[in-house]
Each structure stands twice: as structure tokens, then as C-alpha cells.
Design a protein around this motif. Structure first.
Motif, PDB file in Angstrom:
ATOM      1  N   PHE A 386       0.836  -1.239  -0.045  1.00 47.39           N
ATOM      2  CA  PHE A 386       0.019   0.112  -0.084  1.00 47.39           C
ATOM      3  C   PHE A 386       0.779   1.273   0.075  1.00 47.39           C
ATOM      4  CE2 PHE A 386      -1.898   3.497   2.514  1.00 47.39           C
ATOM      5  CZ  PHE A 386      -3.073   3.824   1.634  1.00 47.39           C
ATOM      6  N   THR A 387       2.016   1.008   0.753  1.00 49.02           N
ATOM      7  CA  THR A 387       2.899   2.429   0.879  1.00 49.02           C
ATOM      8  C   THR A 387       3.389   2.379  -0.535  1.00 49.02           C
ATOM      9  OG1 THR A 387       3.373   1.873   3.166  1.00 49.02           O
ATOM     10  CG2 THR A 387       4.885   3.340   1.858  1.00 49.02           C
ATOM     11  N   ALA A 388       3.894   1.390  -1.254  1.00 48.96           N
ATOM     12  CA  ALA A 388       4.621   1.612  -2.389  1.00 48.96           C
ATOM     13  C   ALA A 388       3.610   2.111  -3.442  1.00 48.96           C
ATOM     14  CB  ALA A 388       5.088   0.139  -2.807  1.00 48.96           C
ATOM     15  N   ARG A 389       2.204   1.767  -3.385  1.00 47.29           N
ATOM     16  CA  ARG A 389       1.366   2.627  -4.303  1.00 47.29           C
ATOM     17  C   ARG A 389       1.248   3.677  -3.978  1.00 47.29           C
ATOM     18  NH1 ARG A 389      -1.586  -2.437  -3.232  1.00 47.29           N
ATOM     19  NH2 ARG A 389      -2.822  -1.157  -1.827  1.00 47.29           N
ATOM     20  N   VAL A 390       0.918   4.140  -2.948  1.00 50.35           N
ATOM     21  CA  VAL A 390       0.900   5.745  -2.639  1.00 50.35           C
ATOM     22  C   VAL A 390       1.998   6.463  -3.216  1.00 50.35           C
ATOM     23  CG1 VAL A 390       0.578   7.310  -0.696  1.00 50.35           C
ATOM     24  CG2 VAL A 390      -0.765   5.145  -0.573  1.00 50.35           C
ATOM     25  N   LEU A 391       3.161   6.152  -2.853  1.00 52.27           N
ATOM     26  CA  LEU A 391       4.478   6.662  -3.314  1.00 52.27           C
ATOM     27  C   LEU A 391       4.886   6.609  -4.513  1.00 52.27           C
ATOM     28  CD1 LEU A 391       6.693   6.103   0.113  1.00 52.27           C
ATOM     29  CD2 LEU A 391       5.000   8.143  -0.572  1.00 52.27           C
ATOM     30  N   ARG A 392       4.061   5.750  -5.385  1.00 52.20           N
ATOM     31  CA  ARG A 392       4.250   5.351  -6.700  1.00 52.20           C
ATOM     32  C   ARG A 392       5.662   4.774  -6.823  1.00 52.20           C
ATOM     33  NH1 ARG A 392       1.672  10.398  -9.815  1.00 52.20           N
ATOM     34  NH2 ARG A 392      -0.319  10.530  -8.994  1.00 52.20           N
ATOM     35  N   ARG A 393       5.953   3.699  -6.083  1.00 52.62           N
ATOM     36  CA  ARG A 393       7.176   2.946  -6.193  1.00 52.62           C
ATOM     37  C   ARG A 393       6.896   1.727  -6.605  1.00 52.62           C
ATOM     38  NH1 ARG A 393       9.803   4.666  -0.294  1.00 52.62           N
ATOM     39  NH2 ARG A 393      10.459   6.924  -0.747  1.00 52.62           N
ATOM     40  N   PRO A 394       7.958   0.914  -7.119  1.00 54.89           N
ATOM     41  CA  PRO A 394       7.627  -0.345  -7.640  1.00 54.89           C
ATOM     42  C   PRO A 394       7.178  -1.397  -6.412  1.00 54.89           C
ATOM     43  CG  PRO A 394       9.852   0.543  -8.197  1.00 54.89           C
ATOM     44  CD  PRO A 394       9.439   1.346  -7.336  1.00 54.89           C
ATOM     45  N   ASP A 395       6.278  -2.245  -7.026  1.00 52.47           N
ATOM     46  CA  ASP A 395       5.670  -3.334  -6.029  1.00 52.47           C
ATOM     47  C   ASP A 395       6.792  -4.168  -5.397  1.00 52.47           C
ATOM     48  OD1 ASP A 395       4.193  -5.161  -4.530  1.00 52.47           O
ATOM     49  OD2 ASP A 395       3.071  -5.725  -6.218  1.00 52.47           O
ATOM     50  N   PRO A 396       6.956  -4.009  -3.956  1.00 52.92           N
ATOM     51  CA  PRO A 396       7.996  -4.744  -3.406  1.00 52.92           C
ATOM     52  C   PRO A 396       7.995  -6.288  -3.272  1.00 52.92           C
ATOM     53  CG  PRO A 396       6.628  -3.861  -1.863  1.00 52.92           C
ATOM     54  CD  PRO A 396       6.013  -3.279  -2.939  1.00 52.92           C
ATOM     55  N   GLY A 397       6.826  -6.651  -3.772  1.00 57.39           N
ATOM     56  CA  GLY A 397       6.333  -8.213  -3.929  1.00 57.39           C
ATOM     57  C   GLY A 397       6.114  -8.831  -2.598  1.00 57.39           C
ATOM     58  N   PRO A 398       5.862 -10.174  -2.583  1.00 56.03           N
ATOM     59  CA  PRO A 398       5.484 -10.774  -1.211  1.00 56.03           C
ATOM     60  C   PRO A 398       6.500 -10.726   0.004  1.00 56.03           C
ATOM     61  CG  PRO A 398       5.421 -12.281  -3.133  1.00 56.03           C
ATOM     62  CD  PRO A 398       6.180 -11.159  -3.646  1.00 56.03           C
ATOM     63  N   PHE A 399       6.225 -10.454   1.044  1.00 60.27           N
ATOM     64  CA  PHE A 399       7.215 -10.313   2.119  1.00 60.27           C
ATOM     65  C   PHE A 399       7.590 -11.795   2.692  1.00 60.27           C
ATOM     66  CE2 PHE A 399       7.689 -10.713   6.539  1.00 60.27           C
ATOM     67  CZ  PHE A 399       8.740  -9.801   7.049  1.00 60.27           C
ATOM     68  N   ASP A 400       8.982 -12.045   2.547  1.00 65.00           N
ATOM     69  CA  ASP A 400       9.459 -13.400   2.796  1.00 65.00           C
ATOM     70  C   ASP A 400       9.308 -13.605   4.261  1.00 65.00           C
ATOM     71  OD1 ASP A 400      10.509 -15.710   2.375  1.00 65.00           O
ATOM     72  OD2 ASP A 400      12.710 -14.984   1.562  1.00 65.00           O
ATOM     73  N   VAL A 401       8.228 -14.279   4.652  1.00 74.21           N
ATOM     74  CA  VAL A 401       8.361 -14.579   6.174  1.00 74.21           C
ATOM     75  C   VAL A 401       9.194 -15.708   6.387  1.00 74.21           C
ATOM     76  CG1 VAL A 401       6.566 -15.556   7.853  1.00 74.21           C
ATOM     77  CG2 VAL A 401       5.771 -14.346   5.898  1.00 74.21           C
ATOM     78  N   ALA A 402      10.010 -16.442   5.373  1.00 76.24           N
ATOM     79  CA  ALA A 402      10.874 -17.383   5.800  1.00 76.24           C
ATOM     80  C   ALA A 402      12.228 -16.720   6.396  1.00 76.24           C
ATOM     81  CB  ALA A 402      11.402 -18.040   4.437  1.00 76.24           C
ATOM     82  N   LYS A 403      12.380 -15.550   6.098  1.00 75.05           N
ATOM     83  CA  LYS A 403      13.553 -14.808   6.415  1.00 75.05           C
ATOM     84  C   LYS A 403      13.532 -14.613   8.243  1.00 75.05           C
ATOM     85  CE  LYS A 403      14.968 -12.334   2.342  1.00 75.05           C
ATOM     86  NZ  LYS A 403      14.944 -11.021   1.696  1.00 75.05           N
ATOM     87  N   LEU A 404      12.292 -14.938   8.931  1.00 76.29           N
ATOM     88  CA  LEU A 404      12.074 -14.740  10.172  1.00 76.29           C
ATOM     89  C   LEU A 404      12.182 -16.061  10.594  1.00 76.29           C
ATOM     90  CD1 LEU A 404       8.965 -12.475  10.278  1.00 76.29           C
ATOM     91  CD2 LEU A 404      11.163 -11.906  10.601  1.00 76.29           C
ATOM     92  N   MET A 405      12.444 -17.194  10.154  1.00 82.47           N
ATOM     93  CA  MET A 405      12.627 -18.637  10.639  1.00 82.47           C
ATOM     94  C   MET A 405      13.702 -18.688  11.721  1.00 82.47           C
ATOM     95  SD  MET A 405      10.005 -20.038   9.578  1.00 82.47           S
ATOM     96  CE  MET A 405      10.419 -21.674  10.465  1.00 82.47           C
ATOM     97  N   PRO A 406      14.582 -17.982  11.574  1.00 82.19           N
ATOM     98  CA  PRO A 406      15.600 -18.026  12.865  1.00 82.19           C
ATOM     99  C   PRO A 406      14.974 -17.388  14.206  1.00 82.19           C
ATOM    100  CG  PRO A 406      16.764 -17.158  11.036  1.00 82.19           C
ATOM    101  CD  PRO A 406      15.392 -17.169  10.603  1.00 82.19           C
ATOM    102  N   VAL A 407      14.059 -16.433  13.985  1.00 79.59           N
ATOM    103  CA  VAL A 407      13.330 -16.004  15.033  1.00 79.59           C
ATOM    104  C   VAL A 407      12.521 -16.815  15.747  1.00 79.59           C
ATOM    105  CG1 VAL A 407      12.133 -14.015  15.826  1.00 79.59           C
ATOM    106  CG2 VAL A 407      13.985 -13.541  14.468  1.00 79.59           C
ATOM    107  N   ALA A 408      11.837 -17.539  14.319  1.00 76.36           N
ATOM    108  CA  ALA A 408      10.916 -18.623  14.822  1.00 76.36           C
ATOM    109  C   ALA A 408      11.435 -19.810  16.094  1.00 76.36           C
ATOM    110  CB  ALA A 408      10.201 -18.996  13.522  1.00 76.36           C
ATOM    111  N   TYR A 409      12.584 -20.158  15.367  1.00 72.73           N
ATOM    112  CA  TYR A 409      13.279 -21.142  15.993  1.00 72.73           C
ATOM    113  C   TYR A 409      13.589 -20.848  17.661  1.00 72.73           C
ATOM    114  CZ  TYR A 409      13.589 -24.336  11.849  1.00 72.73           C
ATOM    115  OH  TYR A 409      13.481 -25.056  10.910  1.00 72.73           O
TER     116      TYR A 409
END
Length: 434
Positions: A386-409
Motif C-alpha cells: 500500500f505504501t509503495a502504491r501511494v508513493l508510486r514506487r515499484p511493488d516490493p512483492g511478497p514479504f518473505d516470512v521465511a527470513k524470520l525462521m531463525p527468530v521462529a526457532y
């Protein structure tokens, strides 16, 4: 016979636990299928599979350890930046991320590219992950309403259990009268055990909380009291005394250790099983949700006392955290209580309702690997896009939840340690209800 009933209570809790878990996972399963996500597995329990059956594209089954459950959806995490699963890395943290990503793409079939979890809009992913805890909340509400409106709950009534002969401040640690103590207003008015107060100062009431407030607000007043005695209504006259009594908070609960000057009549209210109407039940449930949230927030502060109870000589507090083993033990005790079977059943249903309420609140914590962690990830992705659309920036794509897996462990490790601590306490120093 007592041992048999104890075992029966534990078995009943185990069945209720499995049903609650299956109900939770059904929420995830039904919404995932609604949004076209492929679900290869729906399992109740962990460990070795003891029964399973394939229906359509999903394997349904029961596993040996009934301490949880899961559904497996393909594509829980997006692929790497190059659009493919990244190669293995020697970094242990990167390895955790890649292992989680690879597992989410297991059993990928031709045509599944459009059926991956991460490709669904964030609001759909929120619904899928929220549906599981929400099912527990629905079940808790239904069970609570069943008891409150169908069986009733134990509470103080407007019936007189006993009459105090004199006025004793509640700050004094005694229950016997001195010669200097004035006669209690109830005794002076001729009130007797078994009387049912139907009217106080012209206000008719059947609720103890209302009657208690009326008495407290009438210090120093001459008040007519109508009681039902032997099927007839009798009017008594009482001069309400002023006494130091336990303070009440805004919710009407007693605040232990704090006292105020208020009106005092001088009788003990009898307790009884009272059915609640819908409004009273909803209010009661709202209070319990607030209590449960407070308990969840206070959980870390209870760890030292829990440790002392498990490995020291500390006393196990009634509000101490309790795990599945402890809850099963309590369920066994319920089955052995010397109370009517209807109240045994009501108490057990209460226990199961509280367990489902706890499952809802616990799973809503915004931490992986809990459902709330995935919900937080989807909401963050929605905010970024939503922020990217408002600021007319490229779509950042899906948020990679897998990067939080170390925290999850790390979070999972903390949960496992806490669970083991509660397990030890439940075995060596359990919470008892009898």
C-alpha cells in the motif's frame, strides 16, 4: 471406583482436546480450500501416524501424540530472489531459512503454481491463518454459553445462610463477638437463616451483587427489608450500620487487602447454582476474556514461582500456568468430586472452554511459528505494498516470512522450555481443585 472415575475424566479430556485441535485445523483447512490453496495433509497430533485416509488431494489422519495438529499447505513461503529455491548455504541461519522454504514446496505438482499459499492476497492469507484460532474462540463461546445458560454457575444468592450476631470490622482477624460489639442490624431486625431477601429499601432484586451494593450504599439509614419466609413475605426493619468492609472494584470484584467504610447488614449469603440469561452470560464471558489476556501478559512474571514449585519447595499457586498434563489431571479430579453429575459435566465443559479460549489467545501472539506470526507477516506485506502504491514506487512483492525462521526457532525453543517446566510442575506439584 474413584480411580476408574479419575481415569474416565482424563480420557474425556483427551477426547475433548483432540476435538478442539481438529476443530482448529478445520478452520485452516476449509478457508485454504475456499481460496484454492492445495492442502496435501490434515493431521491431528504429532509423531507417527496411527490412522490416515486419502480423500481427494488431501490426506486426513491422526498421529500418536495428541499435543497439537497441523495442515500442510504448499508454498507457505515465496521462492528466493531468482524465482527458484535457493541453494544450500553453510550459514546455520541461512540453512534454517532455506529448509523452511524447501519444505513449503514439497509435493509440488504440475499446475500447482497458481495454488501456492504465498500467491494469495494478504487478506486471504490473514483469513486462512485467523480461521484456526477463531474456531477455538467460537467453540469456547458455545461451551461457556452452554454452561452459563443451560447448567448455571455457582454464585452467591439473596438467600440468608447465617446471621452475624454482632458487628465486627472485616479488618479484624476474629469471628467471635466481644461484649462491646454492637448487635448486627440483621440480628436486631429478626432476620433468620433460610430467609430469601426479595426487596431492600423498596427495590426488588434477585441478584446478590445488586443487593450487596444497595446495602453498602445505605449506611446509617433505616431500611425496610422484605424477605420470603415459609412461603410468605415478611417485612423487617433494619438500621444499617457502618463498618469497614472489603473494597469492590469497578467490575464488582472484591479487592483483597483493601477496605472501605460502607453499609453493613450482617449476614452471610448462601451459594447456589444460578442460570444466567444471554446478557449476563456475554458480560461474564467478556470478563473472562479480560482475565485471560491479563494472565497471558503476566505469564513471564510467574516463571520464577513456577520454577520454585517444580524444583524447590514453593507452593503451587491456584493461578499458576498449567499445561495439558495438568489440565488432564484436573479433569480426572472433576470426575471424582462429590457433586451432582450435572455439575461435574458443567465443570468439565468449563475447563474445555477455558482451554479453547487459551488456544485462541496464545495462537494470536504475533510470533512465528504461531498463526499470529503469519498474520503479522501478511499485514506487513499489505502495508508495504500500500505504501509503495501511494508513493508510486515499484511493488516490493511478497514479504518473505521465511527470513524470520531463525527468530521462529528461538521462539519455539522458549516455548518448548516453558512447556517442559510446566510439565514438570504438573507432575511433581500439580494444581488441585479439591
Amino acid at each position: 471406583m474413584t480411580t476408574l472415575m479419575f481415569i474416565l475424566g482424563i480420557v474425556l479430556f483427551a477426547v475433548g482436546l483432540l476435538a478442539s485441535i481438529a476443530w482448529h485445523e478445520l478452520g485452516h483447512l476449509s478457508t485454504a480450500k475456499l481460496f484454492g490453496i492445495r492442502v496435501p495433509q490434515y493431521m491431528v497430533g504429532f509423531g507417527p501416524t496411527i490412522w490416515s485416509r486419502n480423500k481427494g488431494e488431501t490426506e486426513y489422519g491422526i498421529k500418536a501424540v495428541p499435543f497439537g495438529g497441523y495442515i500442510r499447505m504448499i508454498g507457505m513461503f515465496p521462492p528466493g530472489p531468482d524465482g527458484r529455491l535457493e541453494a544450500r548455504s553453510t550459514s546455520p541461519w541461512r540453512g534454517m531459512i532455506e529448509d523452511a522454504r524447501a519444505q513449503s514446496f514439497e509435493e509440488l505438482h504440475p499446475g500447482d503454481e497458481t495454488r501456492l499459499f504465498y500467491t494469495r492476497k494478504p487478506w486471504k492469507r490473514v483469513i486462512v491463518m485467523f480461521a484456526g484460532p477463531f474456531m477455538n474462540l467460537i467453540l469456547a463461546a458455545v461451551l461457556f454459553l452452554t454452561v452459563l445458560m443451560g447448567f448455571g454457575i455457582q454464585q452467591q444468592t439473596t438467600t440468608v445462610s447465617s446471621v452475624s450476631p454482632c458487628v465486627i470490622a472485616q479488618t479484624e482477624n476474629r469471628d467471635t463477638c466481644k461484649a462491646s460489639d454492637p448487635e448486627s442490624p440483621a440480628a436486631a431486625a429478626g432476620m433468620k437463616a433460610g430467609d430469601k431477601i426479595v426487596s431492600f429499601g423498596g427495590v426488588r432484586t434477585q441478584e446478590w451483587d445488586t443487593l450487596s451494593d444497595l446495602i453498602r450504599d445505605s449506611a446509617g439509614k433505616q431500611v425496610p427489608i422484605v424477605v420470603e419466609r415459609d412461603g410468605k413475605e415478611v417485612t423487617l426493619q433494619a438500621q444499617i450500620a457502618t463498618n469497614r468492609v472489603v473494597k469492590k472494584d469497578a467490575a464488582g470484584s472484591y479487592v483483597q487487602g483493601q477496605y472501605v467504610k460502607a453499609g453493613f447488614l450482617g449476614f452471610s449469603a448462601a451459594t447456589g447454582v444460578v442460570k444466567q440469561d444471554l446478557g449476563e452470560s456475554v458480560t461474564w464471558m467478556g470478563d473472562r476474556v479480560g482475565d485471560a489476556v491479563d494472565s497471558l501478559i503476566a505469564l513471564p512474571s510467574k516463571v520464577p514461582a513456577l520454577w520454585d514449585a517444580a524444583f524447590g519447595d514453593g507452593e503451587r499457586q491456584p493461578d499458576s500456568p498449567m499445561g495439558i498434563v495438568g489440565a488432564a489431571r484436573v479433569s480426572g479430579e472433576i470426575a471424582t468430586l462429590d457433586i451432582p453429575p450435572s455439575q461435574q459435566l458443567a465443570t468439565f465443559v468449563f475447563l474445555l472452554a477455558g482451554f479453547n479460549l487459551s488456544l485462541f489467545l496464545f495462537n494470536m501472539l504475533p510470533l512465528l511459528p504461531l498463526d499470529g506470526g503469519h498474520i503479522a507477516g501478511a499485514l506487513w506485506e499489505s502495508l508495504r505494498r500500500f505504501t509503495a502504491r501511494v508513493l508510486r514506487r515499484p511493488d516490493p512483492g511478497p514479504f518473505d516470512v521465511a527470513k524470520l525462521m531463525p527468530v521462529a526457532y528461538v521462539v519455539a525453543g522458549i516455548f518448548i522450555c516453558f512447556t517442559l517446566l510446566v510439565l514438570v510442575a504438573d507432575v511433581v506439584n500439580p494444581v488441585r481443585i479439591s
